[in-house]
Design a protein around this motif. Structure first.
Motif, PDB file in Angstrom:
ATOM      1  N   GLY B 175      31.820  45.977  70.331  1.00  0.00           N
ATOM      2  CA  GLY B 175      31.073  44.958  70.316  1.00  0.00           C
ATOM      3  C   GLY B 175      30.860  45.040  68.472  1.00  0.00           C
ATOM      4  O   GLY B 175      31.451  45.628  67.968  1.00  0.00           O
ATOM      5  N   GLN B 176      29.769  44.168  67.908  1.00  0.00           N
ATOM      6  CA  GLN B 176      29.598  43.970  66.574  1.00  0.00           C
ATOM      7  C   GLN B 176      29.265  45.325  65.997  1.00  0.00           C
ATOM      8  O   GLN B 176      28.524  46.168  66.873  1.00  0.00           O
ATOM      9  N   VAL B 177      29.508  45.698  64.863  1.00  0.00           N
ATOM     10  CA  VAL B 177      28.987  46.728  64.333  1.00  0.00           C
ATOM     11  C   VAL B 177      27.437  46.482  63.565  1.00  0.00           C
ATOM     12  O   VAL B 177      27.063  45.827  63.165  1.00  0.00           O
ATOM     13  N   VAL B 178      26.438  47.516  64.191  1.00  0.00           N
ATOM     14  CA  VAL B 178      25.337  47.227  63.919  1.00  0.00           C
ATOM     15  C   VAL B 178      24.746  48.545  62.925  1.00  0.00           C
ATOM     16  O   VAL B 178      25.033  49.568  63.097  1.00  0.00           O
ATOM     17  N   ALA B 179      24.047  47.892  61.816  1.00  0.00           N
ATOM     18  CA  ALA B 179      23.578  48.825  60.759  1.00  0.00           C
ATOM     19  C   ALA B 179      22.627  49.981  61.483  1.00  0.00           C
ATOM     20  O   ALA B 179      21.787  49.647  62.279  1.00  0.00           O
ATOM     21  N   GLY B 180      22.964  51.303  61.255  1.00  0.00           N
ATOM     22  CA  GLY B 180      21.965  52.378  61.619  1.00  0.00           C
ATOM     23  C   GLY B 180      22.360  52.826  63.168  1.00  0.00           C
ATOM     24  O   GLY B 180      21.834  53.743  63.538  1.00  0.00           O
ATOM     25  N   LEU B 181      23.223  52.191  63.902  1.00  0.00           N
ATOM     26  CA  LEU B 181      23.669  52.731  65.081  1.00  0.00           C
ATOM     27  C   LEU B 181      25.056  53.237  65.024  1.00  0.00           C
ATOM     28  O   LEU B 181      25.888  52.808  64.111  1.00  0.00           O
ATOM     29  N   SER B 182      25.346  53.994  65.866  1.00  0.00           N
ATOM     30  CA  SER B 182      26.711  54.525  65.879  1.00  0.00           C
ATOM     31  C   SER B 182      27.844  53.497  66.051  1.00  0.00           C
ATOM     32  O   SER B 182      27.837  52.617  66.959  1.00  0.00           O
ATOM     33  N   ALA B 183      28.823  53.612  65.489  1.00  0.00           N
ATOM     34  CA  ALA B 183      30.069  52.701  65.761  1.00  0.00           C
ATOM     35  C   ALA B 183      31.579  53.729  65.410  1.00  0.00           C
ATOM     36  O   ALA B 183      31.314  54.819  65.366  1.00  0.00           O
ATOM     37  N   ILE B 184      32.525  53.019  65.870  1.00  0.00           N
ATOM     38  CA  ILE B 184      33.827  53.578  66.034  1.00  0.00           C
ATOM     39  C   ILE B 184      34.791  52.963  65.214  1.00  0.00           C
ATOM     40  O   ILE B 184      35.024  51.630  65.397  1.00  0.00           O
ATOM     41  N   ALA B 185      35.359  53.822  64.214  1.00  0.00           N
ATOM     42  CA  ALA B 185      36.307  53.204  63.502  1.00  0.00           C
ATOM     43  C   ALA B 185      37.867  53.641  64.334  1.00  0.00           C
ATOM     44  O   ALA B 185      37.941  55.004  64.801  1.00  0.00           O
ATOM     45  N   SER B 186      38.803  52.666  64.486  1.00  0.00           N
ATOM     46  CA  SER B 186      39.888  53.039  65.177  1.00  0.00           C
ATOM     47  C   SER B 186      40.929  52.501  64.428  1.00  0.00           C
ATOM     48  O   SER B 186      41.061  51.450  63.897  1.00  0.00           O
ATOM     49  N   ALA B 187      42.033  53.256  64.559  1.00  0.00           N
ATOM     50  CA  ALA B 187      43.585  52.733  64.122  1.00  0.00           C
ATOM     51  C   ALA B 187      44.529  53.148  65.127  1.00  0.00           C
ATOM     52  O   ALA B 187      44.258  54.115  65.902  1.00  0.00           O
ATOM     53  N   ASN B 188      45.532  52.204  65.410  1.00  0.00           N
ATOM     54  CA  ASN B 188      46.709  52.499  66.025  1.00  0.00           C
ATOM     55  C   ASN B 188      47.804  52.678  64.980  1.00  0.00           C
ATOM     56  O   ASN B 188      48.178  51.719  64.306  1.00  0.00           O
TER      57      ASN B 188
END
Lengths: 168, 445
Positions: B175-188
């Motif tokens: 879902g949405q990227v939240v500041a300070g929380l872990s996110a994932i950058a993805s590429a195909n």
């Protein structure tokens, strides 16, 4: 013809005959016909009168047993008339059959009447069966040579059975 | 086969297809001719063919299908060709024999050129190694046409162009990227029909490589890459990615694209607060929503518009009301109320003079100077009282003032205008403290 007696010959043989039209002043031509004469029925051969008479021979009598007669068609002075009929029996002559591979160029002009081999797609190829008299022959460049080649009225007729055996 | 003589003593028929034959013709005879027969031997060869192959494109990219074309020509005036083409790559047969996809028989003369019978075959071939490869094709031949094999043609195979199909960032749940929380950058990264690309993918944030360990997945022709990332604050970030390339694929770049990072909490304001006249109050709802799975406490406070004279604001969450409230935000969040009060025009109040500093000093000096005199001269005392009143009242309304208005003046209260009150939410503390604000419109009519 044969003094009016029955005639027995082999097809292609010449037979002598004479035709006299009276009065001898009659002009025009006479025709040999298979009896009985029928309007529109073609004659065997036509001959010009000379002083009302014809004396010649013909090898054109078709095969079979029938009677022939002479028919004068008349001229501007004299009317037409029929002669007496003469029974004839014309036996079949010996035939010669030929079967050859004929090749042509791309325009369909024959390049050989008696080829033994050809390449597909180079011009056209077809099988040709010729039937001629006993002395007939086939030339690669000119095709069949037969005494009937130029006399269609006496050419062989009928059917030919063609059988092919694949040797490939 | 029975043929009828044509009246000229002969009959003819198309020659049999290419092959070797023994032909017998039997004349059945007629009234004039006896029967006779003849036999002959003949052979007809198949038309020669010439086949040439070529690639529809050269060079070819690794793992890409290439249309290899077989062109067959003849010098035959015959019918269209049938049969198949078998294609070869590096001497090995490829796929099954391919049927002819386009053919024509002899088409006569067109613009003076003989259009002989011809045919084409084609096969999509896959090239799975870099370098030069040979291709060739073999025509099977048919009843009329001879087989033929083309000379080899060379196809050069080069690296395939790798291309990113996607680049994105999301929270761990997608879902949405939240500041300070872990996110994932993805590429195909798309590959070809060959091996899946290997090599490295590097992610960038504003052209600065993002540190961390990239994990890779290989799925049906593409390379997937994921990298954990934490965006420190809400805002829009530009992320991009580079692929290093490998033995079979070129390098590639995915251009920068924006990623919107939101705070842990979002606030959604209700309708505009409309206050019919100064002196009255109003309220509106305020939804506090957790973003991207955030769960925690947010401090919510409100601040009046600095131009809104004599106004107050407060927040009500459940049974608690105050200028700042603490809200436990989780899931769909909660709803609170923003309250606003205004002040109507009113008479200024008359309180005792509130002496200013200057007045107080002046008054003390006067007492110190004149008090001994008062004891000796009563008439001076009365004079002093009059001066005192004049000075004290003047001080109240003068430069040294600070006291309230004098009875009879009017305070206009809250002016008629549109104001913007600010509601601020704050999560975390210290270096991880994050705040966002919304402004609520308040219209005083």
């Amino acid at each position: 013809m044969n003094g009016g007696a029955a005639v027995n010959i082999t097809h292609g043989s010449a037979v002598s005959f004479s035709i006299n039209v009276t009065p001898s002043a009659a002009t025009g031509a006479v025709a040999l016909m298979v009896a009985p004469a029928m309007p529109g029925k073609p004659g065997i051969a036509a001959f010009p009168l000379t002083s009302g008479a014809v004396a010649t021979s013909t090898a054109l009598l078709p095969g079979g047993s029938y009677s022939i007669l002479a028919h004068y068609s008349g001229d501007s002075i004299y009317g037409g008339s029929y002669s007496n009929s003469v029974p004839v029996t014309v036996s079949p002559e010996t035939s010669t059959a030929f079967v050859n591979l004929v090749t042509t160029n791309v325009n369909g002009v024959p390049t050989s009447y008696s080829a033994s081999s050809a390449t597909y797609g180079v011009g056209y190829q077809f099988l040709r069966v010729d039937v001629g008299d006993v002395n007939a022959s086939v030339s690669a460049s000119t095709g069949i040579s037969s005494q009937y080649f130029s006399r269609k009225e006496s050419c062989p007729t009928g059917k030919v059975v063609l059988s092919t055996r694949d040797l490939s | 086969m029975v043929l009828q003589l044509n009246g000229e003593g002969y009959a003819q028929v198309a020659a049999p297809p290419p092959g070797t034959y023994s032909i017998t013709a039997t004349y059945l005879g007629d009234a004039s001719f006896g029967a006779s027969a003849a036999t002959t031997a003949l052979s007809t060869g198949r038309a020669p063919t010439t086949t040439v192959v070529s690639g529809s494109g050269n060079p070819v990219q690794y793992g890409n299908y290439e249309d290899v074309i077989a062109n067959l020509v003849t010098t035959s005036d015959g019918v269209a060709l049938t049969g198949t083409f078998q294609f070869f790559q590096d001497g090995m047969s490829v796929s099954t024999p391919q049927t002819i996809y386009a053919n024509e028989g002899y088409d006569g003369l067109i613009n003076g050129i003989r259009k002989y019978a011809r045919a084409n075959g084609a096969l999509l071939e896959l090239f799975l190694s870099i370098g030069n490869h040979t291709v060739s094709a073999q025509y099977s031949g048919d009843a009329n046409y001879a087989a033929s094999t083309s000379p080899v043609a060379t196809i050069s195979v080069i690296k395939a162009k790798a291309a990113f199909s996607s680049l994105s960032a999301s929270n761990t749940a997608g879902g949405q990227v939240v500041a300070g929380l872990s996110a994932i950058a993805s590429a195909n990264l798309n590959g070809s029909n060959g091996l899946v690309p290997t090599g490295n993918i590097t992610f960038y944030n504003s052209n600065v490589a993002i540190p961390g360990t990239v994990t890779y997945t290989s799925t049906s022709g593409y390379l997937g890459a994921k990298l954990p990332i934490v965006f420190p604050a809400p805002g829009t970030y530009l992320i991009s990615a580079d692929y290093s390339g490998d033995a079979n694929y070129t390098s590639a770049t995915y251009p920068a694209q924006p990623v919107v990072v939101v705070g842990p909490v979002s606030m959604t304001r209700g309708p505009v607060i409309v206050i019919p006249s100064p002196g009255l109050g109003g309220s509106t709802s305020l939804a506090v929503i957790a973003n991207g799975g955030f769960s925690g406490t947010a401090a919510i406070s409100c601040t009046p518009d600095s131009n809104a004279k004599e106004t107050t604001c407060s927040l009500t969450s459940g049974s608690f009301t105050g200028s700042t409230v603490l809200v436990n935000v989780v899931g769909s969040g909660s709803t609170m109320t923003l309250n606003v009060t205004t002040t109507a025009a009113h008479q200024a109040r008359i309180d005792g003079p509130s002496l200013g500093t200057t007045s107080k000093i002046a008054f003390a000096v006067m007492l110190a100077v004149f008090l001994p005199v008062f004891r000796r001269r009563r008439k001076y005392a009365l004079c002093f009282l009059g001066m005192f009143l004049a000075l004290g009242l003047g001080a109240c309304s003068g430069a040294g003032g600070g006291g309230n208005a004098i009875s009879g003046s009017t305070d206009s209260g809250t002016a008629l205008a549109q104001y913007y009150f600010t509601v601020t939410e704050t999560t975390g503390s210290g270096s991880s403290q994050l705040s966002t604000s919304v402004q609520v419109s308040v219209l005083v009519n």
